[in-house]
Design an enzyme around this catalytic site. Structure first.
Site, PDB file in Angstrom:
ATOM      1  N   SER A 224       1.010  -1.346   0.020  1.00  0.00           N
ATOM      2  CA  SER A 224       0.664  -0.165   0.304  1.00  0.00           C
ATOM      3  C   SER A 224       0.555   1.373   0.223  1.00  0.00           C
ATOM      4  O   SER A 224       1.074   2.254  -0.900  1.00  0.00           O
ATOM      5  CB  SER A 224      -0.717   0.159   1.653  1.00  0.00           C
ATOM      6  OG  SER A 224      -0.335   0.604   2.744  1.00  0.00           O
ATOM      7  N   ASP A 225       2.218   1.674   0.920  1.00  0.00           N
ATOM      8  CA  ASP A 225       2.665   2.949   0.990  1.00  0.00           C
ATOM      9  C   ASP A 225       3.541   2.776  -0.416  1.00  0.00           C
ATOM     10  O   ASP A 225       3.518   3.804  -0.556  1.00  0.00           O
ATOM     11  CB  ASP A 225       3.620   2.855   2.811  1.00  0.00           C
ATOM     12  CG  ASP A 225       4.341   1.256   1.969  1.00  0.00           C
ATOM     13  OD1 ASP A 225       4.218   0.840   1.533  1.00  0.00           O
ATOM     14  OD2 ASP A 225       4.870   0.701   3.295  1.00  0.00           O
ATOM     15  N   CYS A 226       3.438   1.868  -0.655  1.00  0.00           N
ATOM     16  CA  CYS A 226       4.986   2.127  -1.917  1.00  0.00           C
ATOM     17  C   CYS A 226       4.145   2.217  -3.004  1.00  0.00           C
ATOM     18  O   CYS A 226       3.919   3.486  -4.121  1.00  0.00           O
ATOM     19  CB  CYS A 226       5.538   0.198  -2.381  1.00  0.00           C
ATOM     20  SG  CYS A 226       6.247  -0.549  -1.036  1.00  0.00           S
ATOM     21  N   THR A 227       2.780   1.718  -2.949  1.00  0.00           N
ATOM     22  CA  THR A 227       1.749   2.205  -4.567  1.00  0.00           C
ATOM     23  C   THR A 227       1.521   3.208  -4.080  1.00  0.00           C
ATOM     24  O   THR A 227       1.232   4.534  -4.637  1.00  0.00           O
ATOM     25  CB  THR A 227       0.567   1.293  -4.415  1.00  0.00           C
ATOM     26  OG1 THR A 227       0.664  -0.474  -4.284  1.00  0.00           O
ATOM     27  CG2 THR A 227      -0.179   1.749  -4.814  1.00  0.00           C
TER      28      THR A 227
ATOM     29  N   GLU B 173       3.111   5.996  -2.676  1.00  0.00           N
ATOM     30  CA  GLU B 173       3.873   7.169  -2.865  1.00  0.00           C
ATOM     31  C   GLU B 173       4.892   7.589  -4.612  1.00  0.00           C
ATOM     32  O   GLU B 173       4.398   7.881  -4.460  1.00  0.00           O
ATOM     33  CB  GLU B 173       5.380   6.901  -1.696  1.00  0.00           C
ATOM     34  CG  GLU B 173       5.146   6.849  -0.242  1.00  0.00           C
ATOM     35  CD  GLU B 173       5.033   8.044   0.339  1.00  0.00           C
ATOM     36  OE1 GLU B 173       5.325   8.843  -0.286  1.00  0.00           O
ATOM     37  OE2 GLU B 173       5.154   8.041   1.106  1.00  0.00           O
TER      38      GLU B 173
END
Length: 759
Positions: A492-495, A497
């Site tokens: 989720s956080d990679c997506t 950012e």
């Protein structure tokens, strides 16, 4: 000489395959003819400096590939260094000069395909499972050449603690798990038990092991590796029955609710446990049986050893309910399922089902598996494939991916996660995006466009094949992974950012950027983020949080929400709503509203937030405040931001910086570094929190003091010093992100430079 190759294509197209022409792949290769005498001397000096200072600086500066890239690009820092004296005021030009120097250096570290390479290791238990697995399967010498072995030994010698043991990570005190498996690793690599050329590393390690009770005090995962090697007995392990995968969805814990790393680990491990697999005995194995226990091997009571765990390894003492649970599972698994007729009716079927899951997950990730821990500890997957059929293509495909996990630093060879390419690239692009202005030069423009190209090519464009929910996989289309597209398991956080970066480029003119990303792909990314939000407003990392928590289950067992992921998602979705108000506007706004409440509800009494993926409260507070600000909150209208600013101000040290110990993670309270030292990564994050909290308008002195620390810390070439390790997962296992020292310092300087310009 070792060299890093980017986008390395397959030499064996039969057993290695890709979804996007290996974009982002990082492979280290040894070339005996490479390197001038000056280059070789530079490498040796870096190695010598690390070894000489390893008691003070535990984490490598990741210098070897940096030196290679800087040479290849003929980088030369031409902008003079800025030094701010004690009584001197920082000017806008000072800040911009320091920022510019750092950006030029950082630009030179970008790979041709647009990503920023970097080590992503730090944990000491990553190397040994690979060595043990390759030893068992007879492929050790094929995969690890003489040059590999030299670097493997260098790494273990460099990170052995003074007391003779090894810890869970490079800054950790010794524990039984890592001491035992690294001792075994040394012995497999040919180091004699009693003496060697590095101050009797084996003898000191063996003494530590025996002084602390011996290998029967290893935790479960260590006992499992000892069992497959044949230096421990499976009956001394807590049960990991393959029948687990039959549990229905209404059970509190089942295959679908497990945290993905745990699921991947237990897939391969449960197969080996169910098969009761033990490696073929060798003279070395017989010697190890006598070396790692204080009593004769034949006298060990495996039943009594089953629940032993050294206090150094026991992070979560087992409760009474857990004792009952494990005893019940053992009785059912060993006394019923493993006996006739159930062993034929149930156990064999369970083993087949388990390997179907293993093969599905391996194929869906191109044999990179679900993450750093699964591939490293769940080399169990690779070993399970070999046990099933030593000549199978499944096993050969695993072997073909081993190079993807090898990283070479000045401290030696370490097995890392599959890489942090997407994560590092997205955060690095934020530095250039936030520092973007109209007079950007061609070099910075090229950096931006290459990074955008990498992100576009790395987005996951399809869901896993077939009935993926049945195989415990979830929606993936539209997300970004931690590393590259081939890995296929978005986070989720990679997506979030990455989406935020892509939205910036979407807002740029076609003259600047050229062809833009298909808008439908942005919609897919939004759908992926919306899919992961829980009822409490938080967002998980990989899959929806559908675990039914009970008293004896830690949050390492099932997936749950993370404040950093939630903050990142709010930032991306708030920006998306501004640029594309016509797409799922109500759903996006509802996500943001619920996400803000989740963040506010999770705030600690002292005003901080616990960081799950970085060290720790400063890291979590940065991402939380960033999300709140993106949702329209500010110091004047949000009590949570006011409390966060107070926390940051209260923890600023006398130098003007911040430094947080990794001990904050397991102890769940803010702990400064010994001596209240400064760490530039923490300082960059804290500085941004103050600026986002409008501290410049109330009392700018704390901000100026922090900026002075960063500016004066910058090195002659534009780099920043490598200090303490700053990454973590699941509270105890630290990960090394050496590029953080560039990302968060420069990102903070972009905020500070803008703040000065606005005064």
């Amino acid at each position: 000489m070792w060299r890093l190759r980017i986008g390395a294509k397959a030499k064996d197209n039969t057993h290695l395959f890709t979804t996007n022409n290996y974009v982002g792949r990082q492979i280290w290769e040894f070339d005996a003819n490479a390197g001038s005498p000056e280059e070789l001397a530079e490498v040796e000096e870096a190695r010598r400096n690390f070894s000489n200072n390893r008691s003070r600086f535990k984490a490598s500066a990741d210098l070897l590939w940096r030196m290679q890239f800087l040479r290849e690009k003929k980088f030369e820092q031409k902008i003079p260094r800025v030094i701010v004296e004690d009584a001197e005021k920082i000017t806008y030009e000072d800040a911009k000069t320091a920022l510019r120097r750092g950006l030029l250096y950082f630009t030179a570290l970008q790979a041709d395909d647009g990503h920023w390479p970097a080590e992503n290791a730090g944990s000491i238990f990553f190397n040994a499972p690979f060595v043990i697995c390759l030893y068992i399967t007879g492929h050790l010498e094929k995969i690890f050449t003489h040059e590999h072995r030299v670097e493997l030994l260098r790494y273990m010698y460099n990170h052995q603690n003074e007391d003779g043991g090894w810890g869970l990570h490079v800054e950790s005190p010794s524990n039984m798990f890592c001491s035992v498996i690294n001792y075994i690793c040394l012995r497999i690599l040919g180091v004699e038990a009693g003496h060697d050329d590095k101050g009797s590393a084996c003898a000191r390690a063996r003494k530590w092991i025996l002084d602390h009770g011996g290998a029967t005090y290893s935790p479960l995962i260590g006992k499992a590796w000892l069992s497959v090697l044949g230096v421990y007995d499976w009956s001394g392990c807590k049960p990991i029955p393959p029948e687990f995968w039959f549990l229905p969805s209404f059970f509190p814990v089942n295959g679908g609710t497990l945290w993905i790393y745990l699921r991947d680990i237990f897939m391969g491990l449960s197969y080996l446990y169910g098969k009761n697999f033990v490696a073929t005995s060798t003279p070395l194995i017989l010697q190890l049986r006598e070396e790692i226990y204080p009593e004769p091997y034949t006298n060990i009571s495996w039943r009594q050893a089953r629940n032993r765990c050294a206090k150094e390894d026991l992070y979560y003492p087992q409760s009474f309910l857990q004792d009952l649970f494990w005893k019940g599972v053992h009785v059912f698994s060993e006394n019923i399922l493993n006996r006739w007729p159930f062993n034929n009716l149930i156990r064999q079927r369970a083993l087949r089902t388990t390997m179907e899951l293993v093969h599905y997950h391996d194929e869906a990730t191109r044999y990179i598996t679900g993450g750093s821990v699964p591939k490293v500890i769940a080399v169990f997957h690779m070993l399970a494939c070999w046990v099933e059929d030593p000549e199978s293509d499944y096993f050969k495909k695993h072997l073909a991916r081993v190079p993807d996990f090898i990283w070479i630093g000045e401290d030696g060879l370490k097995i890392q996660s599959f890489g942090s390419q997407v994560w590092d690239t997205a955060l690095s692009l934020h530095v250039f995006i936030d520092g973007f202005d109209d007079d950007v030069d061609e070099e910075i423009r090229s950096t931006l466009l290459k990074g955008y190209d990498y992100l576009e090519k790395s987005q996951v464009t399809e869901n896993p094949p077939g009935d993926y929910m049945k195989m415990f996989r979830h929606m993936a289309k539209g997300g970004w992974t931690f590393s590259d597209q081939d890995q296929g398991w978005p986070v989720s956080d990679c997506t979030a950012e990455s989406l935020e970066c892509c939205l910036f480029f979407e807002s740029m003119s076609s003259e600047f950027i050229g062809k833009k990303m298909d808008v439908e792909k942005l919609y897919d990314a939004v759908d992926f983020l919306l899919y992961l939000q829980s009822d409490n407003g938080g967002i998980t990392a990989w899959q929806p949080a559908d675990g039914k928590l009970v008293e004896f289950i830690e949050d390492a067992v099932v997936e749950h929400e993370y404040v950093e992921c939630t903050g990142s998602a709010i930032v991306a979705l708030a920006q998306f709503n501004k640029q594309f108000p016509g797409y799922k506007k109500e759903e996006v706004e509802r996500f943001i509203t619920k996400g803000v409440k989740y963040i506010e509800d999770l705030q600690m009494v002292d005003g901080s937030w616990y960081g799950n993926w970085g060290v720790c409260f400063i890291y979590g507070t940065f991402f939380a405040v960033r999300g709140l600000v993106a949702a329209g909150k500010c110091y004047n209208n949000c009590e949570a931001i006011r409390r966060a600013v107070r926390f940051i101000l209260d923890t600023q040290n006398t130098e003007g910086g911040w430094g947080e110990s990794y001990l904050s993670c397991p102890r769940k309270k803010y702990i400064p570094l010994i001596g209240n030292k400064t760490n530039v990564v923490n300082t960059g994050q804290a500085l941004m929190v103050l600026i986002m909290g409008n501290q410049m308008k109330r009392d700018p002195l704390p901000v100026h003091r922090a900026a002075k620390v960063l500016i004066n810390s910058q090195m002659d070439n534009g780099d920043f010093p490598q200090q303490e390790i700053m990454g973590v997962f699941k509270m105890n296992v630290m990960l090394h992100f050496p590029t953080y020292r560039n990302m968060f310092t420069l990102w903070a300087l972009t905020h500070y430079t803008k703040a000065l310009r606005g005064l």
